[in-house]
Design a protein around this motif. Structure first.
Motif, PDB file in Angstrom:
ATOM      1  N   GLY A  41       0.825  -1.051   0.105  1.00 30.36           N
ATOM      2  CA  GLY A  41       0.065   0.056   0.139  1.00 30.36           C
ATOM      3  C   GLY A  41       0.833   1.294   0.077  1.00 30.36           C
ATOM      4  N   ALA A  42       0.201   2.238  -0.363  1.00 32.58           N
ATOM      5  CA  ALA A  42       0.779   3.723  -0.446  1.00 32.58           C
ATOM      6  C   ALA A  42      -0.065   4.714   0.271  1.00 32.58           C
ATOM      7  CB  ALA A  42       1.170   4.105  -1.702  1.00 32.58           C
ATOM      8  N   GLY A  43       0.518   5.990   0.597  1.00 36.48           N
ATOM      9  CA  GLY A  43      -0.377   6.731   1.321  1.00 36.48           C
ATOM     10  C   GLY A  43       0.618   7.671   2.073  1.00 36.48           C
ATOM     11  N   THR A  44      -0.065   8.448   2.880  1.00 34.34           N
ATOM     12  CA  THR A  44       0.578   9.389   3.843  1.00 34.34           C
ATOM     13  C   THR A  44       1.499   8.788   5.014  1.00 34.34           C
ATOM     14  OG1 THR A  44      -1.266  10.928   3.677  1.00 34.34           O
ATOM     15  CG2 THR A  44       0.300  11.525   5.106  1.00 34.34           C
ATOM     16  N   LEU A  45       2.461   8.004   4.485  1.00 35.07           N
ATOM     17  CA  LEU A  45       3.272   7.307   5.448  1.00 35.07           C
ATOM     18  C   LEU A  45       4.753   8.036   5.753  1.00 35.07           C
ATOM     19  CD1 LEU A  45       3.335   3.848   3.277  1.00 35.07           C
ATOM     20  CD2 LEU A  45       1.837   4.545   5.312  1.00 35.07           C
ATOM     21  N   ASN A  46       4.224   9.008   6.767  1.00 36.72           N
ATOM     22  CA  ASN A  46       5.438   9.667   7.062  1.00 36.72           C
ATOM     23  C   ASN A  46       5.938   9.340   8.403  1.00 36.72           C
ATOM     24  OD1 ASN A  46       5.121  12.047   5.287  1.00 36.72           O
ATOM     25  ND2 ASN A  46       3.331  12.781   6.276  1.00 36.72           N
ATOM     26  N   THR A 346       2.697   9.659  -3.558  1.00 38.86           N
ATOM     27  CA  THR A 346       2.293   9.630  -2.082  1.00 38.86           C
ATOM     28  C   THR A 346       3.696   9.922  -1.376  1.00 38.86           C
ATOM     29  OG1 THR A 346       2.363   7.510  -2.019  1.00 38.86           O
ATOM     30  CG2 THR A 346       0.103   8.628  -2.111  1.00 38.86           C
ATOM     31  N   PRO A 347       3.531  10.264   0.202  1.00 38.10           N
ATOM     32  CA  PRO A 347       4.853  10.520   0.781  1.00 38.10           C
ATOM     33  C   PRO A 347       5.620   9.092   0.906  1.00 38.10           C
ATOM     34  CG  PRO A 347       3.161  11.746   1.676  1.00 38.10           C
ATOM     35  CD  PRO A 347       2.352  10.877   0.674  1.00 38.10           C
ATOM     36  N   GLY A 348       5.017   8.119   0.879  1.00 37.73           N
ATOM     37  CA  GLY A 348       5.404   6.924   1.166  1.00 37.73           C
ATOM     38  C   GLY A 348       4.658   5.477   0.733  1.00 37.73           C
ATOM     39  N   MET A 349       5.483   4.561   0.547  1.00 37.26           N
ATOM     40  CA  MET A 349       4.806   3.315   0.056  1.00 37.26           C
ATOM     41  C   MET A 349       5.472   2.083   0.848  1.00 37.26           C
ATOM     42  SD  MET A 349       3.968   2.128  -3.947  1.00 37.26           S
ATOM     43  CE  MET A 349       4.804   1.090  -4.540  1.00 37.26           C
ATOM     44  N   TYR A 350       4.870   0.919   1.029  1.00 38.77           N
ATOM     45  CA  TYR A 350       5.231  -0.097   1.563  1.00 38.77           C
ATOM     46  C   TYR A 350       5.696  -0.890   0.636  1.00 38.77           C
ATOM     47  CZ  TYR A 350       2.516   0.939   5.972  1.00 38.77           C
ATOM     48  OH  TYR A 350       2.273   1.371   7.396  1.00 38.77           O
ATOM     49  N   ARG A 351       6.920  -0.917   0.483  1.00 34.78           N
ATOM     50  CA  ARG A 351       7.398  -1.814  -0.728  1.00 34.78           C
ATOM     51  C   ARG A 351       8.741  -2.499  -0.371  1.00 34.78           C
ATOM     52  NH1 ARG A 351       8.841   3.506  -0.173  1.00 34.78           N
ATOM     53  NH2 ARG A 351      10.836   4.293  -0.975  1.00 34.78           N
ATOM     54  N   GLY A 352       9.201  -3.489  -1.416  1.00 35.89           N
ATOM     55  CA  GLY A 352      10.455  -4.063  -1.293  1.00 35.89           C
ATOM     56  C   GLY A 352      10.640  -4.711  -2.795  1.00 35.89           C
ATOM     57  N   ARG A 353      11.942  -5.022  -3.067  1.00 37.70           N
ATOM     58  CA  ARG A 353      12.390  -5.607  -4.327  1.00 37.70           C
ATOM     59  C   ARG A 353      13.761  -6.328  -3.838  1.00 37.70           C
ATOM     60  NH1 ARG A 353      14.160  -0.525  -7.572  1.00 37.70           N
ATOM     61  NH2 ARG A 353      15.272   0.687  -6.043  1.00 37.70           N
ATOM     62  N   ALA A 354      13.655  -7.455  -4.959  1.00 32.23           N
ATOM     63  CA  ALA A 354      14.813  -8.279  -4.825  1.00 32.23           C
ATOM     64  C   ALA A 354      15.198  -8.935  -6.116  1.00 32.23           C
ATOM     65  CB  ALA A 354      14.565  -9.443  -3.884  1.00 32.23           C
ATOM     66  N   TYR A 365       9.355   4.945   3.501  1.00 33.98           N
ATOM     67  CA  TYR A 365       9.162   6.589   3.047  1.00 33.98           C
ATOM     68  C   TYR A 365       9.824   6.692   1.809  1.00 33.98           C
ATOM     69  CZ  TYR A 365       8.697   5.583   8.378  1.00 33.98           C
ATOM     70  OH  TYR A 365       8.374   4.848   9.445  1.00 33.98           O
ATOM     71  N   GLY A 366       9.206   8.007   1.262  1.00 35.78           N
ATOM     72  CA  GLY A 366       9.719   8.395   0.022  1.00 35.78           C
ATOM     73  C   GLY A 366      11.071   8.538  -0.210  1.00 35.78           C
ATOM     74  N   ASP A 367      11.699   9.078   1.070  1.00 31.93           N
ATOM     75  CA  ASP A 367      13.349   9.415   0.908  1.00 31.93           C
ATOM     76  C   ASP A 367      14.226   8.218   0.861  1.00 31.93           C
ATOM     77  OD1 ASP A 367      13.152   8.547   3.413  1.00 31.93           O
ATOM     78  OD2 ASP A 367      13.380  10.815   4.093  1.00 31.93           O
ATOM     79  N   GLU A 368      13.444   7.120   1.143  1.00 37.43           N
ATOM     80  CA  GLU A 368      14.311   5.722   1.036  1.00 37.43           C
ATOM     81  C   GLU A 368      14.542   5.269  -0.236  1.00 37.43           C
ATOM     82  OE1 GLU A 368      13.799   3.022   4.878  1.00 37.43           O
ATOM     83  OE2 GLU A 368      11.725   3.633   4.242  1.00 37.43           O
ATOM     84  N   GLU A 369      15.743   4.288  -0.422  1.00 38.11           N
ATOM     85  CA  GLU A 369      15.761   3.986  -1.891  1.00 38.11           C
ATOM     86  C   GLU A 369      14.685   3.081  -2.789  1.00 38.11           C
ATOM     87  OE1 GLU A 369      16.488  -0.449  -2.645  1.00 38.11           O
ATOM     88  OE2 GLU A 369      17.400   0.933  -3.775  1.00 38.11           O
TER      89      GLU A 369
END
Ligand code: ASP
Length: 369
Positions: A41-46, A346-354, A365-369
């Protein structure tokens, strides 16, 4: 023309014995043999909205799901199985708006939507408004594999689920205190529907396996307080989910109405496919021809590659258009060239990649890679 240079050069290395030294010097990308990306999910994840404990809990859940999908791909399993397993784990985790932890409708029920697509043959399955299946992604997959249809809804989908022998749950299985409070606040008019979903919490996964096959899947409870049988983008093939071996695999999260209007998932894949074709045509023009104009060889489009920055730009352009319409959210992508990534407004998104080259990360958060 500049943006064609990297892929062009890569192509020459792959295809042509008459490699131009100028082009060959610009080769820069190695292709992973498999890749996977996931979202919750994505959204106001500050940072000020998420406690350190919750932050750690979400990252652990994303890691667990990502590791499970990666393990399947690393052992030579296929993309469909990898994303199915990954999404099932996320559905079982109450932190996300899918399966257990799904949001409530206006009538205080849970109505779940899900879809899945196989990029190798464009087969797809989707369900909307299901109310008794523990894992809606398994039902979407059963629709794809075991029915002549693409999309089932409501009571019929629930019936099909039972007939398929999928695990059924009581209506209160999906409920969590957090989601109950959200709908109660909406019904008591303490918050508006627009405010309650400061984050969209659906889940999704996309992958490419070592045979080059791609798959995408998405699962959600929809939006808090939804009424009148509202269905979002998550079960709509082309909007919330799409996979095509020739271009990409996409899963979306956000305000579904906008994703449907723009056909976000299909739109991104189409732009990637068209760019890859344009590159192929450019390369073909450079192949020497005989006197009759017949080329020495024909460029294999399956071995063309778009540069990562070009794929990212396509995804970002479509999400920017979503924003212009007023929509918020994001997507995860995987490409046939092993790239896996995200785009969100959005300011953030719960996410991952491999990927097979050992890269693995989860972020919020949006400022992470
Ligand atoms: N996209 C979903 C919907 O509109 C909601 C979500 O992303 O959580 O139904």
């Amino acid at each position: 023309m500049n943006r064609l240079l990297v892929p062009l050069a890569g192509l020459f290395i792959l295809f042509s014995s008459s490699v131009s030294a100028v082009h060959a010097e610009t080769v820069s990308e190695e292709q992973p043999s498999w890749s996977i990306a996931i979202h919750g999910g994505a959204g106001t994840l500050n940072r000020d909205r998420i406690t350190p404990e919750k932050d750690a809990e979400i990252r652990a859940a994303l890691n667990k799901a990502l590791e499970a999908g990666s393990k399947i791909l690393k052992e030579g399993g296929n993309a469909m199985d990898a994303i199915t397993e990954t999404i099932t784990l996320l559905e079982n985790d109450p932190n996300f708006n899918a399966g257990k932890g799904a949001v409530f409708t206006w009538d205080k029920t849970n109505e779940l939507d899900s879809s899945i697509m196989d990029g190798s043959d464009l087969s797809a399955g989707a369900v909307a408004g299901v109310m008794a299946t523990k894992n809606p992604i398994l039902l979407a997959r059963a629709v794809k594999d075991n029915s002549p249809h693409v999309m089932l809804s409501g009571k019929g989908a629930d019936q099909f689920s039972r007939e398929q022998g999928l695990e059924q749950v009581k209506p209160d299985y999906y409920a969590t205190p957090y989601r109950l409070k959200q709908i109660e606040d909406v019904l008591a008019e303490k918050v508006s529907i627009a405010d309650v979903d400061y984050k969209f919490g659906n889940v999704g996964a996309v992958a490419m396996d070592s045979d080059g096959n791609m798959a995408a899947g998405t699962s959600t409870g929809g939006m808090t307080g939804k009424r009148w049988g509202r269905i979002g983008d998550s079960p709509v093939i082309g909007a919330g989910t799409y996979a095509d071996n020739r271009s990409c695999a996409i899963s979306a999260t956000g305000a579904g109405e906008y994703f449907i209007r723009l056909g976000v998932a299909h739109e991104i894949c189409t732009r990637i496919k068209m760019d890859a074709r344009a590159i192929r045509d450019e390369v073909q023009k450079t192949v020497p021809t005989d006197k009759g104009g017949v080329p020495e060889n024909y460029v294999d489009p399956n071995r063309l590659m778009l540069a990562s920055k070009d794929v990212q730009k396509i995804a970002d352009d479509v999400i920017a258009e979503l924003g212009q319409l007023g929509g918020t959210g994001g997507i995860i992508f995987a490409t046939p060239w092993g790239q896996a990534g995200y785009s969100f407004n959005t300011p953030g998104m719960y996410r991952g990649r491999a990927t097979s080259d050992g890269a693995m990360s989860v972020s919020i958060y949006g400022d992470e890679e």
